[in-house]
Write a protein that holds these residues in place. Structure first.
Motif, PDB file in Angstrom:
ATOM      1  N   CYS A 145       0.831  -1.211   0.000  1.00  0.00           N
ATOM      2  CA  CYS A 145       0.000   0.000   0.000  1.00  0.00           C
ATOM      3  C   CYS A 145       0.860   1.254   0.000  1.00  0.00           C
ATOM      4  N   ASN A 146       2.077   1.108   0.496  1.00  0.00           N
ATOM      5  CA  ASN A 146       2.981   2.243   0.604  1.00  0.00           C
ATOM      6  C   ASN A 146       3.959   2.287  -0.557  1.00  0.00           C
ATOM      7  N   ARG A 147       3.822   1.285  -1.430  1.00  0.00           N
ATOM      8  CA  ARG A 147       4.695   1.175  -2.609  1.00  0.00           C
ATOM      9  C   ARG A 147       6.149   0.863  -2.241  1.00  0.00           C
TER      10      ARG A 147
ATOM     11  N   VAL B  93      -3.434  -0.222  -5.933  1.00  0.00           N
ATOM     12  CA  VAL B  93      -3.799   0.505  -4.722  1.00  0.00           C
ATOM     13  C   VAL B  93      -4.084   1.939  -5.134  1.00  0.00           C
ATOM     14  N   THR B  94      -5.219   2.459  -4.706  1.00  0.00           N
ATOM     15  CA  THR B  94      -5.519   3.857  -5.028  1.00  0.00           C
ATOM     16  C   THR B  94      -5.782   4.640  -3.744  1.00  0.00           C
ATOM     17  N   ILE B  95      -5.427   5.916  -3.792  1.00  0.00           N
ATOM     18  CA  ILE B  95      -5.764   6.845  -2.698  1.00  0.00           C
ATOM     19  C   ILE B  95      -6.616   7.939  -3.304  1.00  0.00           C
ATOM     20  N   ASP B  96      -7.811   8.087  -2.798  1.00  0.00           N
ATOM     21  CA  ASP B  96      -8.755   9.062  -3.366  1.00  0.00           C
ATOM     22  C   ASP B  96      -8.837   8.919  -4.886  1.00  0.00           C
ATOM     23  N   GLY B  97      -8.803   7.699  -5.350  1.00  0.00           N
ATOM     24  CA  GLY B  97      -8.943   7.443  -6.782  1.00  0.00           C
ATOM     25  C   GLY B  97      -7.641   7.490  -7.563  1.00  0.00           C
ATOM     26  N   ASP B  98      -6.558   7.993  -6.948  1.00  0.00           N
ATOM     27  CA  ASP B  98      -5.278   8.088  -7.665  1.00  0.00           C
ATOM     28  C   ASP B  98      -4.460   6.807  -7.437  1.00  0.00           C
ATOM     29  N   PRO B  99      -4.061   6.135  -8.509  1.00  0.00           N
ATOM     30  CA  PRO B  99      -3.219   4.950  -8.320  1.00  0.00           C
ATOM     31  C   PRO B  99      -1.902   5.353  -7.668  1.00  0.00           C
ATOM     32  N   ILE B 100      -1.553   4.678  -6.573  1.00  0.00           N
ATOM     33  CA  ILE B 100      -0.360   5.069  -5.814  1.00  0.00           C
ATOM     34  C   ILE B 100       0.901   4.873  -6.646  1.00  0.00           C
ATOM     35  N   ALA B 101       0.838   3.952  -7.576  1.00  0.00           N
ATOM     36  CA  ALA B 101       2.014   3.671  -8.409  1.00  0.00           C
ATOM     37  C   ALA B 101       2.379   4.869  -9.291  1.00  0.00           C
TER      38      ALA B 101
END
Ligand SMILES: Nc1ncnc2c1ncn2[C@@H]1O[C@H](COP(=O)(O)OP(=O)(O)OP(=O)(O)O)[C@@H](O)[C@H]1O
Ligand SMILES: [Mg+2]
Length: 277
Positions: free
Chosen positions: A44-46, A55-63
């Motif tokens: 989740c933290n990459r 994994v997305t945060i507020d819709g943004d892919p963390i990658a």
């Protein structure tokens, strides 16, 4: 996270994990040693790149987030950490502000550190070298470094494992307080009763999969037997679930009896011992 899959070499650790955490919510990650809790948090933290899924945060892919942007959004407390460079408590917590303003901290960065030190009750230790702290004090410093950046996601890997009873409660209260508003939290934790008390939902991981997810009510005696291989009594106490582990499940039904009672019954009572016939 959607269909998150991760393997170390040939060993499959996570298989198609789907979990969502809402703002203001604390999700407890539970499961036996080696079930993949830390691996999941690292994906989740990459820190780890999953083999598939996202994994997305507020819709943004963390990658796709730049490292500094990711560090601003995600506060992470690792399960353990080797102190490569000795630094004071203040400096270590200040590191958590770095993604906000580069290498020269502003007055407001320093104030933010002071506030966190105060909230964690570390005032007397601010100038102490982190290497010269107790395990529980270090754990608090790591939490402080994550909180000071005001992230929108908190990933906590067993942040209370070295804390005494009082500090466990204080730290969990602090974490829950931090979530008020728009912060989403995920916490790997072994203390089922602490999880039941503070987590809005829990996910039970076993063999790379989510065995159960939902409110702490999913912590049934049956689920605990299946996931941990432990017989447990699950009771209600002040509207909370209270899990009392009794014995490993595979040592037979008699082992599930309360061990102290069984022990005492085998001994002569004081009266018998004193009788002289
Ligand atoms: N760097 C690594 N290389 C190979 N295997 C690893 C590595 N790190 C972890 N593993 C394995 O991955 C599995 C999951 O480990 P992980 O640390 O995610 O478990 P965990 O649920 O956090 O356990 P614990 O409760 O003990 O912290 C374990 O079998 C572990 O041995
Ligand atoms: Mg772990």
């Amino acid at each position: 996270m959607q269909r998150l899959t991760f393997a170390y070499d040939d060993e499959q650790i996570l298989e198609e994990i789907n979990l969502t955490v809402q703002s203001g919510e604390l999700l407890g990650l539970l499961g036996p040693n080696g079930s993949g809790k830390s691996t999941l948090l690292e994906c989740c933290n990459r820190l780890l790149g999953p083999d598939s899924g996202r994994v997305t945060i507020d819709g943004d892919p963390i990658a796709t987030l730049a490292p500094d942007e990711r560090a601003r959004r995600v506060g992470y407390v690792p399960q353990s950490e080797s102190g490569a460079f000795p630094a004071s408590v203040f400096e270590t917590i200040l590191q958590g502000r770095r993604p906000h303003g580069g290498w020269s901290p502003s007055a407001s960065d320093r104030e933010a550190v002071e506030r966190v030190i105060d909230r964690l009750g570390l005032d007397g230790l601010a100038t102490r070298n982190v290497e010269n702290l107790s395990g529980g004090q270090r754990q608090k410093v790591r939490l402080g470094r994550a909180l000071v950046g005001d992230p929108s996601v908190l990933l906590l890997d067993e942040p209370t494992s070295a804390l005494d009873l009082k500090h466990r409660l204080e730290v969990m209260d602090l974490v829950v307080g931090q979530l008020q508003g728009d912060v989403a939290g995920m916490i790997a934790i072994h203390d089922l009763n602490l999880a039941a008390r503070y987590c809005d939902r829990v996910a039970l991981l076993a063999e790379g999969e989510v065995h159960a997810v939902g409110p702490p009510d999913v912590l049934t005696a049956e689920a605990i037997r299946e996931v941990y291989g432990v017989e447990a009594s699950v009771r209600r106490h002040r509207d909370r679930r209270l899990v009392v582990p009794e014995a490993p499940a595979d040592t037979g039904p008699s082992a599930a009896e309360p061990p102290i009672e069984g022990h005492v019954a085998d001994r002569p009572t004081p009266n018998t011992a004193e009788t002289d016939d």
